[in-house]
Design an enzyme around this catalytic site. Structure first.
Site, PDB file in Angstrom:
ATOM      1  N   ASN A 209       0.866  -1.185   0.000  1.00  0.00           N
ATOM      2  CA  ASN A 209       0.000   0.000   0.000  1.00  0.00           C
ATOM      3  C   ASN A 209       0.898   1.229   0.000  1.00  0.00           C
ATOM      4  OD1 ASN A 209       0.530   0.813   2.864  1.00  0.00           O
ATOM      5  ND2 ASN A 209      -0.354  -1.214   3.218  1.00  0.00           N
ATOM      6  N   LYS A 288      10.447 -15.430 -11.359  1.00  0.00           N
ATOM      7  CA  LYS A 288       9.536 -14.424 -11.916  1.00  0.00           C
ATOM      8  C   LYS A 288       8.431 -15.113 -12.714  1.00  0.00           C
ATOM      9  CE  LYS A 288       9.466 -10.436 -14.928  1.00  0.00           C
ATOM     10  NZ  LYS A 288       9.974  -9.991 -16.207  1.00  0.00           N
ATOM     11  N   PHE A 322      -4.018   2.478  15.285  1.00  0.00           N
ATOM     12  CA  PHE A 322      -4.498   3.455  14.314  1.00  0.00           C
ATOM     13  C   PHE A 322      -5.683   2.821  13.593  1.00  0.00           C
ATOM     14  CE2 PHE A 322      -1.900   7.272  13.523  1.00  0.00           C
ATOM     15  CZ  PHE A 322      -1.022   7.131  14.573  1.00  0.00           C
ATOM     16  N   LYS A 336     -12.798  -0.914  16.471  1.00  0.00           N
ATOM     17  CA  LYS A 336     -11.438  -1.479  16.527  1.00  0.00           C
ATOM     18  C   LYS A 336     -10.869  -1.367  17.945  1.00  0.00           C
ATOM     19  CE  LYS A 336     -10.501  -0.892  11.660  1.00  0.00           C
ATOM     20  NZ  LYS A 336      -9.998  -0.048  10.589  1.00  0.00           N
TER      21      LYS A 336
HETATM   22  N1  CTP Z   1      -3.078  -4.044  12.154  1.00  0.00           N
HETATM   23  C1  CTP Z   1      -2.254  -5.073  12.558  1.00  0.00           C
HETATM   24  N2  CTP Z   1      -2.170  -6.208  11.811  1.00  0.00           N
HETATM   25  C2  CTP Z   1      -2.882  -6.347  10.681  1.00  0.00           C
HETATM   26  C3  CTP Z   1      -3.742  -5.295  10.260  1.00  0.00           C
HETATM   27  C4  CTP Z   1      -3.808  -4.159  11.023  1.00  0.00           C
HETATM   28  O1  CTP Z   1      -1.602  -4.944  13.590  1.00  0.00           O
HETATM   29  N3  CTP Z   1      -2.770  -7.461   9.966  1.00  0.00           N
HETATM   30  C5  CTP Z   1      -3.167  -2.834  13.000  1.00  0.00           C
HETATM   31  C6  CTP Z   1      -2.731  -1.555  12.314  1.00  0.00           C
HETATM   32  O2  CTP Z   1      -1.364  -1.323  12.526  1.00  0.00           O
HETATM   33  C7  CTP Z   1      -3.588  -0.500  12.985  1.00  0.00           C
HETATM   34  C8  CTP Z   1      -4.863  -1.251  13.354  1.00  0.00           C
HETATM   35  O3  CTP Z   1      -4.521  -2.630  13.319  1.00  0.00           O
HETATM   36  O4  CTP Z   1      -3.026  -0.019  14.170  1.00  0.00           O
HETATM   37  C9  CTP Z   1      -6.023  -1.005  12.425  1.00  0.00           C
HETATM   38  O5  CTP Z   1      -5.639  -1.197  11.107  1.00  0.00           O
HETATM   39  P1  CTP Z   1      -6.645  -0.875   9.904  1.00  0.00           P
HETATM   40  O6  CTP Z   1      -5.953  -1.158   8.606  1.00  0.00           O
HETATM   41  O7  CTP Z   1      -7.263   0.460  10.101  1.00  0.00           O
HETATM   42  O8  CTP Z   1      -7.813  -1.900  10.149  1.00  0.00           O
HETATM   43  P2  CTP Z   1      -7.931  -3.456  10.083  1.00  0.00           P
HETATM   44  O9  CTP Z   1      -7.900  -3.980  11.483  1.00  0.00           O
HETATM   45  O10 CTP Z   1      -6.938  -4.032   9.138  1.00  0.00           O
HETATM   46  O11 CTP Z   1      -9.419  -3.601   9.531  1.00  0.00           O
HETATM   47  P3  CTP Z   1     -10.034  -3.120   8.114  1.00  0.00           P
HETATM   48  O12 CTP Z   1      -8.893  -3.167   7.119  1.00  0.00           O
HETATM   49  O13 CTP Z   1     -11.089  -4.108   7.841  1.00  0.00           O
HETATM   50  O14 CTP Z   1     -10.564  -1.722   8.325  1.00  0.00           O
END
Ligand code: CTP
Length: 394
Positions: A209, A288, A322, A336
């Protein structure tokens, strides 16, 4: 922020790096500081005082300044109103003079007469820097509480290669901010994650990302500035690892999980700012993948949720997550906070993702929401830490 409205005496001594002090002046002024340049006689041989006067908007004091005529105690005035004295570049000569109690010009007199923090940024020829007398003088100053930043290694103006280059200006500014920061996180062990993760499809392709890592790096630096011991686990980022912290570089979500969980038990505050990939390819090809006429489907599977795991295992840690949302930001962030067993969640939209600014809401476990205006990521980092410090009762 930290440097805003601070009175900074910028001592410029006679080395070729004196030209860099012009840009330093501009950057300090941009941060809101009042800069009072004080030049030695030899510094004025390298750069015209007028340049410093123009950039700082303040009169430049030089050794040529006639104390007896203008204001007999002007040097005491400057020394008293300074919040910090930065000497950049600092020659072997000025270091030697101050270390040995010599105050024979305006700058050394101000340094001697002031009780504020003093920060030296040495710049000189490598042989001079390595000279045991210079090293002894530096050690002596450090022992009595004077601060140093740099020098760096690299190509020197004298044609030599080695240690002696003025530290990068951003490092000098960071060191000045560190000198002036409250040490309200002293004793805390802070674990921060930052950046994206990369989930390989084959040796040249990956799922990732556009996270830049800026938010997490800003938090790690701010926590260090405030006296914490910091571990930063970072996914791929072009940012320079902050100095004086434990830096762990990772690529995949699994690697981030391993590194973060290894440091988790001994941490007191954990801030998960990383944009961890939720999915990874089920197969990562060793070679690859060649193109074909047929469609190609990549099967992906879930990665482990690191923060969820931390929430499950939580003991004494203050856990901050976050939440990156496009819709219903507060509602989703609150969900969350609950499911991941967090103490605080910082909600942000995708707008701030790879930008220098961010607009966030800080949500407490009580449900209280503090919506912040759009701020630089450095300022957001300070605000988040202010809340954490308050919550952990420091
Ligand atoms: N996070 C994590 N491990 C993952 C995904 C997310 O530790 N595999 C943590 C991120 O670092 C952040 C929090 O979870 O602090 C929320 O991440 P976010 O991307 O906003 O949400 P998700 O929990 O992944 O849920 P969704 O993508 O469905 O919104």
């Amino acid at each position: 922020m930290i440097l805003k409205d601070k009175n900074i005496v910028l001592g410029i001594t006679g080395g070729i790096a004196a030209y860099k002090a012009l840009e330093l002046t501009r950057l300090l002024v941009k941060k809101g500081a009042n800069v009072y340049p004080v030049m030695t006689k030899s510094a004025a041989e390298f750069i015209a005082p007028l340049s410093f006067q123009t950039l700082s908007g303040n009169p430049v004091y030089t050794e040529l300044f006639d104390i007896s005529k203008d204001a007999s105690i002007r040097h005491i005035d400057i020394a008293e109103k300074a919040d910090i004295i930065i000497i950049a570049p600092a020659t072997a000569n000025v270091i030697g003079k101050v270390a040995n109690g010599i105050a024979d010009d305006l700058l050394t007199t101000i340094i001697m007469a002031s009780k504020c923090p003093k920060l030296f940024a040495p710049a000189m020829n490598v042989n001079m820097y390595e000279n045991p007398i210079v090293q002894k003088n530096i050690s002596r100053l450090k022992r009595v509480g004077y601060f140093f930043v740099g020098p760096d290694e690299g190509e020197l103006a004298c044609g030599y290669e080695g240690k002696g280059r003025l530290a990068p200006l951003e490092d000098i500014i960071y060191a000045a901010e560190e000198c002036l920061s409250p040490k309200d996180m002293k004793g805390e062990k802070v674990l921060v994650t930052a950046g994206p993760t990369r989930e390989p499809i084959d040796p040249v392709r990956f799922i990732s990302n556009s996270s830049s890592g800026k938010m997490g790096y800003a938090i790690a630096k701010a926590a260090k500035r405030r006296g914490a011991e910091v571990v930063l686990v970072s996914g791929p980022s072009y940012l320079k690892p902050p100095s004086c912290i434990t830096f762990v570089s990772v690529a995949t979500a699994d690697e981030m999980s391993d590194a973060a969980m290894r440091h988790y038990p001994q941490s007191t505050v954990v801030i998960m700012a990383a944009a961890v990939s939720d999915y990874k390819p089920m197969i990562s090809h060793r070679k690859k993948v060649k193109k074909d006429e047929a469609k190609l489907a990549i099967e992906i599977e879930r990665t482990g949720d690191i923060l969820q795991e931390m929430g499950n295992q939580k003991r004494r840690q203050f856990l901050v997550g976050f939440a990156l949302e496009t819709d219903d930001i507060i509602v989703n962030a609150k969900k969350k906070l609950k499911t991941k067993n967090l103490d605080l969640v910082v909600a942000n939209s995708t707008e701030g993702f790879s930008s220098d600014v961010n607009q966030v809401a800080i949500i407490h476990s009580t449900g209280e929401v503090a919506e912040l205006p759009k701020l630089s990521k450095d300022e957001v980092a300070e605000r988040i830490l202010d809340v954490i410090v308050k919550e952990i009762g420091k």
